[in-house]
Design an enzyme around this catalytic site. Structure first.
Site, PDB file in Angstrom:
ATOM      1  N   GLU A 101     -48.337   4.041 -21.760  1.00  0.00           N
ATOM      2  CA  GLU A 101     -49.449   3.264 -21.206  1.00  0.00           C
ATOM      3  C   GLU A 101     -49.382   3.165 -19.689  1.00  0.00           C
ATOM      4  O   GLU A 101     -50.409   3.195 -19.010  1.00  0.00           O
ATOM      5  CB  GLU A 101     -49.493   1.868 -21.831  1.00  0.00           C
ATOM      6  CG  GLU A 101     -49.864   1.863 -23.317  1.00  0.00           C
ATOM      7  CD  GLU A 101     -51.257   2.429 -23.577  1.00  0.00           C
ATOM      8  OE1 GLU A 101     -52.068   2.522 -22.639  1.00  0.00           O
ATOM      9  OE2 GLU A 101     -51.525   2.791 -24.737  1.00  0.00           O
TER      10      GLU A 101
ATOM     11  N   TYR B 293     -55.668  -4.533 -19.520  1.00  0.00           N
ATOM     12  CA  TYR B 293     -55.756  -3.409 -20.448  1.00  0.00           C
ATOM     13  C   TYR B 293     -54.400  -3.115 -21.091  1.00  0.00           C
ATOM     14  O   TYR B 293     -54.277  -3.052 -22.318  1.00  0.00           O
ATOM     15  CB  TYR B 293     -56.284  -2.128 -19.775  1.00  0.00           C
ATOM     16  CG  TYR B 293     -55.922  -0.949 -20.638  1.00  0.00           C
ATOM     17  CD1 TYR B 293     -56.626  -0.723 -21.817  1.00  0.00           C
ATOM     18  CD2 TYR B 293     -54.812  -0.144 -20.363  1.00  0.00           C
ATOM     19  CE1 TYR B 293     -56.245   0.299 -22.680  1.00  0.00           C
ATOM     20  CE2 TYR B 293     -54.434   0.862 -21.214  1.00  0.00           C
ATOM     21  CZ  TYR B 293     -55.154   1.077 -22.364  1.00  0.00           C
ATOM     22  OH  TYR B 293     -54.777   2.064 -23.232  1.00  0.00           O
TER      23      TYR B 293
ATOM     24  N   ASP C  37     -60.425   0.043 -21.637  1.00  0.00           N
ATOM     25  CA  ASP C  37     -60.135   0.966 -20.536  1.00  0.00           C
ATOM     26  C   ASP C  37     -61.422   1.709 -20.182  1.00  0.00           C
ATOM     27  O   ASP C  37     -62.498   1.339 -20.629  1.00  0.00           O
ATOM     28  CB  ASP C  37     -59.023   1.939 -20.938  1.00  0.00           C
ATOM     29  CG  ASP C  37     -59.538   2.978 -21.919  1.00  0.00           C
ATOM     30  OD1 ASP C  37     -60.472   2.647 -22.686  1.00  0.00           O
ATOM     31  OD2 ASP C  37     -59.033   4.111 -21.914  1.00  0.00           O
TER      32      ASP C  37
END
Length: 356
Positions: free
Chosen positions: A49, A130, A148
């Site tokens: 991520e 996010y 996102d």
DNA sequence: AACCCGGGGGA
DNA sequence: TCCCCAGGGTT
């Protein structure tokens, strides 16, 4: 929700539920075999991520493998030096991500393990709205919708959200649609499914509406007047020109390099001084043709100028003046440099060596 | 809210 | 060329 809000919306909860079910079925057969999905772990998910922030999946995959190899666990990452982490991150860009990742690893280890909920993740350096939602849903099963760039595009088109997605009202509208879609029973798969849909089907240009599992409830399906203008975003300034000169003072196989300040472009990365050697006995000369290197908000016209110093002592004197370091080319290559440097490195080195 | 922070790939 | 990418931090 007030009656007025409902009437302004052109979608309803029933549509969202249909879309959710259709999407889940589509994802079962279309999910990509991304490496961090094979043997899921909080560490691997977290790494992915961070690396994928503003970075394409295909770009992130090799770096993810490299980090797994160099730093197999969060403890390994925490114990590594910042220089090692930066060198591993070299070329991926947005270098603050690497430093914040390293800082967060130390926090995680000092606290005895990873956070157990979204709020805990959000408190870590480099983790925002996010990323915390993504990790909490994928790694912890927490029922939160991760938004996102892909999700912004899918939701704005599907729900007909015309406010800029980076405005307050637009973001709220997007969040509302994303929340309505959310599959609370399997939030991790669901969030990844929406992103997968945005990446593979609902692409920025020429979306593949014919292949889309949610086209029957989508406001923009097969309607270029809609999908071509969504998601709407506030206009960005164009990149300004930046004329940059790097002065490569060299003697034998040694050069003077500097570590850039910890703020600004290429923070803490290595580079060459932007000032010319003050008292060199030999004239400076361009080493290679000027290089144009584009960043998001700067268009760099870089000139590489070489100065052949007459002795190692002169090299050291100059290094002191610019707060730099005398290093061999090989020692330089062990440090993390901007892409601008690595992409012309061999020519630069050859030009300097030829000038001695 | 606006701006800063990399680099690469696709149209 | 321009846009966008599994965004976050700072001002």
């Amino acid at each position: 929700m007030s009656k007025g809000d409902f009437l302004q919306k052109n979608w309803c909860q029933t549509d969202a539920e249909r879309a959710r079910r259709s999407l889940a079925k589509w994802y079962d057969s279309h999910a990509r075999d991304l490496p961090w999905r094979l043997t899921p772990s909080l560490y691997g998910t977290w790494l992915s991520e961070i690396m994928l922030q503003q970075t394409r999946v295909d770009t992130g995959i090799p770096k993810w493998h490299l980090f797994q190899e160099l730093f197999p666990s969060v403890e390994d990452l925490a114990q590594a030096s910042e220089a090692e982490v930066m060198k591993a991150w070299e070329g991926l860009g947005y270098y603050r991500r690497a430093r914040l990742l390293h800082q967060a690893a130390k926090v995680v280890v000092s606290k005895g393990g990873f956070p157990e909920n979204r709020e805990g993740w959000l408190a870590l350096p480099g983790i925002g709205p996010y990323t915390s939602a993504a990790i909490a849903s994928i790694g912890l099963g927490e029922a939160v919708a991760a938004v996102d760039g892909n999700v912004q595009r899918v939701m704005s088109r599907w729900g007909g959200v015309t406010d800029p997605v980076d405005s307050k009202t637009g973001a709220q509208a997007i969040q509302g649609v994303a929340d309505a879609w959310l599959d609370a029973a399997r939030p991790g798969d669901h969030n990844q499914a929406v992103m997968e849909l945005g990446a593979l089907v609902c692409s920025p240009k020429q979306p593949r509406c014919a292949e889309c599992p949610v086209r029957f409830t989508c406001t923009s399906a097969d309607n270029p007047d809609m999908w071509s203008v969504l998601p709407r975003k506030t206009p960005k300034r164009k990149a300004a020109r930046w004329d940059l000169t790097w002065h490569v003072a060299h003697h034998g196989n040694q050069v003077v390099a500097i570590q850039r300040p910890d703020t600004g472009v290429w923070a803490t990365l290595w580079a060459f001084p932007e000032r010319a050697p003050s008292k060199s006995n030999t004239p400076s000369r361009p080493l290679i043709p000027d290089v144009v290197h584009a960043l998001t908000h700067k268009r760099i016209h870089a000139r590489m100028v070489g100065t052949a110093m007459t002795s190692t002592e002169e090299l050291h004197t100059w290094a002191q003046e610019v707060n730099g370091v005398v290093m061999t080319w090989e020692e330089c290559e062990a440090k993390a440099w901007p892409r601008l440097a690595t992409k012309v490195w061999s020519e630069l080195k050859a030009a300097c060596m030829a000038g001695n």
